[in-house]
Design an enzyme around this catalytic site. Structure first.
Site, PDB file in Angstrom:
ATOM      1  CG  ASP A  88      -1.773   1.235   1.329  1.00 18.86           C
ATOM      2  OD1 ASP A  88      -2.098   1.818   0.276  1.00 18.86           O
ATOM      3  OD2 ASP A  88      -2.121   1.623   2.455  1.00 18.86           O
TER       4      ASP A  88
ATOM      5  CD  GLU B  17      -4.932   0.728  -1.844  1.00 16.64           C
ATOM      6  OE1 GLU B  17      -5.333   1.890  -1.650  1.00 16.64           O
ATOM      7  OE2 GLU B  17      -4.950  -0.154  -0.972  1.00 16.64           O
TER       8      GLU B  17
ATOM      9  CG  ASP C  28      -1.154   3.268   6.550  1.00 13.12           C
ATOM     10  OD1 ASP C  28      -1.682   3.767   5.542  1.00 13.12           O
ATOM     11  OD2 ASP C  28      -1.126   3.840   7.656  1.00 13.12           O
TER      12      ASP C  28
END
Length: 185
Positions: free
Chosen positions: A11, A71, A144
């Protein structure tokens, strides 16, 4: 003979980069690790990008992932935020490409849908579902790292499907699929 695969999920972010690693043995997921690279204390944006690149290389060299799931930046109204996220993603992708690790991008809604069945799920809902799926004892304070882990799990669930997102197997594939972004001087 058992088949094994390591998937690194990322991410990307310039404040926090979350990542998670799973091992797939005979089509069964096993949790390996999740963590965050905290970048808040650095003011220089180029230092942040360098640290993202170096940490991604370190993860690749330590865990030897067979594939990376990342992502994709979401389309928001703040152009500066999009630019920063895109740079963070690009640096992480460059690290993977430099080690010849295939990369697949997933939109945030697709990741949430794969984990919870709801493309509009909250970070907390995604984290709780991952905790249940992977039998995690505790969840991190910041989510996260679970977002990075979710990208890896999403990739596991989408293997073998035709429309999984953009895939790159090296610089040549990246350039071929993004010819409009390449400066041809």
């Amino acid at each position: 003979m058992a088949t094994e695969k390591i998937i690194l999920g990322i991410d990307p972010g310039t404040t926090v980069m979350g990542f998670g690693i799973i091992k797939v043995v005979n089509k069964q997921m096993q949790f390996v690790q999740m963590n965050e690279l905290l970048l808040k204390k650095y003011n220089d944006p180029y230092t942040k990008l360098k640290l993202i690149f170096e940490r991604t290389l370190e993860l690749i060299d330590t865990f030897h992932p067979d594939e990376i799931a990342i992502e994709a930046p979401f389309y928001g109204k703040n152009v500066q935020s999009m630019l920063k996220l895109g740079r963070a993603q690009g640096v992480a992708m460059a690290a993977g490409l430099s080690r010849q690790v295939p990369i697949t991008e997933y939109m945030p809604k697709k990741i949430k849908m794969a984990i919870t069945g709801n493309g509009n799920a909250t970070k907390e809902q995604v984290a709780k579902m991952l905790q249940s799926m992977l039998k995690l004892k505790t969840l991190p304070k910041n989510l996260d790292s679970t977002d990075g882990l979710a990208a890896a799990v999403c990739h596991f669930y989408n293997q073998g499907r035709v429309d999984v997102g953009k895939q790159y197997t090296g610089w040549e594939a990246f350039v071929k699929q993004n010819s409009s972004k390449v400066n041809k001087q």
